[in-house]
Design a protein around this motif. Structure first.
Motif, PDB file in Angstrom:
ATOM      1  N   LEU A 166      -1.183   8.670 -13.086  1.00 54.03           N
ATOM      2  CA  LEU A 166      -1.736   8.973 -14.147  1.00 54.03           C
ATOM      3  C   LEU A 166      -2.389   7.981 -15.018  1.00 54.03           C
ATOM      4  N   ALA A 167      -1.972   6.521 -14.912  1.00 55.39           N
ATOM      5  CA  ALA A 167      -2.632   5.436 -15.480  1.00 55.39           C
ATOM      6  C   ALA A 167      -4.187   5.157 -14.877  1.00 55.39           C
ATOM      7  N   ALA A 168      -4.516   5.365 -13.599  1.00 58.46           N
ATOM      8  CA  ALA A 168      -5.632   5.318 -12.893  1.00 58.46           C
ATOM      9  C   ALA A 168      -6.414   6.546 -12.479  1.00 58.46           C
ATOM     10  N   ILE A 169      -6.063   7.476 -13.533  1.00 60.47           N
ATOM     11  CA  ILE A 169      -6.645   9.215 -13.028  1.00 60.47           C
ATOM     12  C   ILE A 169      -8.072   9.109 -12.757  1.00 60.47           C
ATOM     13  N   LEU A 170      -8.808   8.324 -13.669  1.00 60.56           N
ATOM     14  CA  LEU A 170     -10.279   8.349 -13.387  1.00 60.56           C
ATOM     15  C   LEU A 170     -10.903   7.769 -12.367  1.00 60.56           C
ATOM     16  N   THR A 171     -10.103   6.727 -11.394  1.00 57.52           N
ATOM     17  CA  THR A 171     -10.538   6.349 -10.258  1.00 57.52           C
ATOM     18  C   THR A 171      -9.896   6.918  -9.181  1.00 57.52           C
ATOM     19  N   VAL A 172      -8.894   5.938  -8.387  1.00 59.09           N
ATOM     20  CA  VAL A 172      -8.024   6.580  -7.411  1.00 59.09           C
ATOM     21  C   VAL A 172      -6.799   7.329  -7.842  1.00 59.09           C
ATOM     22  N   GLY A 173      -6.572   7.718  -9.089  1.00 58.50           N
ATOM     23  CA  GLY A 173      -5.258   8.280  -9.504  1.00 58.50           C
ATOM     24  C   GLY A 173      -4.965   9.578  -8.863  1.00 58.50           C
ATOM     25  N   VAL A 174      -5.805  10.339  -8.694  1.00 57.77           N
ATOM     26  CA  VAL A 174      -5.860  11.569  -8.236  1.00 57.77           C
ATOM     27  C   VAL A 174      -5.105  11.523  -6.670  1.00 57.77           C
TER      28      VAL A 174
ATOM     29  N   VAL B  35       8.797   7.530  -5.995  1.00 56.67           N
ATOM     30  CA  VAL B  35       7.610   9.129  -6.369  1.00 56.67           C
ATOM     31  C   VAL B  35       7.258   8.667  -7.952  1.00 56.67           C
ATOM     32  N   GLY B  36       8.342   8.400  -8.865  1.00 54.79           N
ATOM     33  CA  GLY B  36       7.923   8.262 -10.251  1.00 54.79           C
ATOM     34  C   GLY B  36       7.015   7.191 -10.109  1.00 54.79           C
ATOM     35  N   ALA B  37       7.064   6.072  -9.695  1.00 52.34           N
ATOM     36  CA  ALA B  37       5.935   5.126  -9.911  1.00 52.34           C
ATOM     37  C   ALA B  37       4.563   5.339  -9.306  1.00 52.34           C
ATOM     38  N   CYS B  38       4.623   6.084  -8.068  1.00 50.02           N
ATOM     39  CA  CYS B  38       3.556   6.794  -7.639  1.00 50.02           C
ATOM     40  C   CYS B  38       2.768   7.403  -8.641  1.00 50.02           C
ATOM     41  N   ALA B  39       3.663   8.470  -9.257  1.00 46.41           N
ATOM     42  CA  ALA B  39       2.855   9.466 -10.331  1.00 46.41           C
ATOM     43  C   ALA B  39       2.592   8.559 -11.487  1.00 46.41           C
ATOM     44  N   GLY B  40       3.256   7.533 -12.022  1.00 44.34           N
ATOM     45  CA  GLY B  40       2.860   6.582 -12.977  1.00 44.34           C
ATOM     46  C   GLY B  40       1.601   5.827 -12.748  1.00 44.34           C
ATOM     47  N   ILE B  41       1.554   5.426 -11.659  1.00 43.97           N
ATOM     48  CA  ILE B  41       0.066   4.670 -11.407  1.00 43.97           C
ATOM     49  C   ILE B  41      -0.872   5.829 -11.276  1.00 43.97           C
TER      50      ILE B  41
ATOM     51  N   LEU C 108       7.929   1.003 -13.263  1.00 43.05           N
ATOM     52  CA  LEU C 108       6.965  -0.005 -12.559  1.00 43.05           C
ATOM     53  C   LEU C 108       5.831  -0.121 -12.974  1.00 43.05           C
ATOM     54  N   PRO C 109       4.957   0.944 -13.044  1.00 40.87           N
ATOM     55  CA  PRO C 109       3.597   0.805 -13.864  1.00 40.87           C
ATOM     56  C   PRO C 109       3.609  -0.071 -15.128  1.00 40.87           C
TER      57      PRO C 109
END
Length: 139
Positions: free
Chosen positions: A38-46, A30-36, A77-78
């Motif tokens: 947030l890192a990609a919030i402008l594309t598929v991050g949402v 879950v933390g890895a998914c949230a980190g990814i 992980l991210p």
């Protein structure tokens, strides 16, 4: 039957110990998914942030509360992935592609690697410490 395994010299910590690490790994994802996300919030991050939120609600309702620290470790992980992506840096790194070359600016990977290692180890240590405190209270 746990008395028999105790006599054979193997350690029987019961089902709670293995289950605790399973919940920790679930929170790590879950933390890895949230980190990814947030890192990609402008594309598929949402999509990743929403997926992490849904999984977090599910885990909060079903799992032990002390395993939540796995979410902190999951952010490692991210960070490790960012270190991997910048492994040629720092500076401009060029690669041959059909018809020419492609150049990108890369950062120094060491800060991402160190931060990821610190976060991962910190989460694991906190999880182990809370597990010991819980077992010591039951004895």
């Amino acid at each position: 039957m746990s008395g028999i395994s105790g006599m054979s010299g193997t350690r029987d910590d019961g089902p709670g110990r293995a289950a605790g690490w399973g919940w920790f790994l679930a929170w790590l994802l879950v933390g890895a998914c949230a980190g990814i996300g947030l890192a990609a919030i402008l594309t598929v991050g949402v999509v990743f942030v929403v997926l992490a939120a849904v999984a977090a609600v599910f885990l909060l309702r079903t799992g032990p509360g002390r395993a939540v620290v796995g979410g902190v470790s999951g952010v490692a992980l991210p960070l490790f992935y960012l270190a991997y992506l910048n492994r040629g840096g720092p500076g401009e790194v060029c690669h041959a592609v059909p018809g020419g070359q492609s150049c990108t600016d890369e950062y120094m990977p060491v800060p991402f690697l160190v931060a990821g290692a610190l976060v991962l180890v910190a989460g694991c240590v906190i999880h182990m410490m809370t597990g010991r405190r819980g077992r010591a209270g039951r004895v």
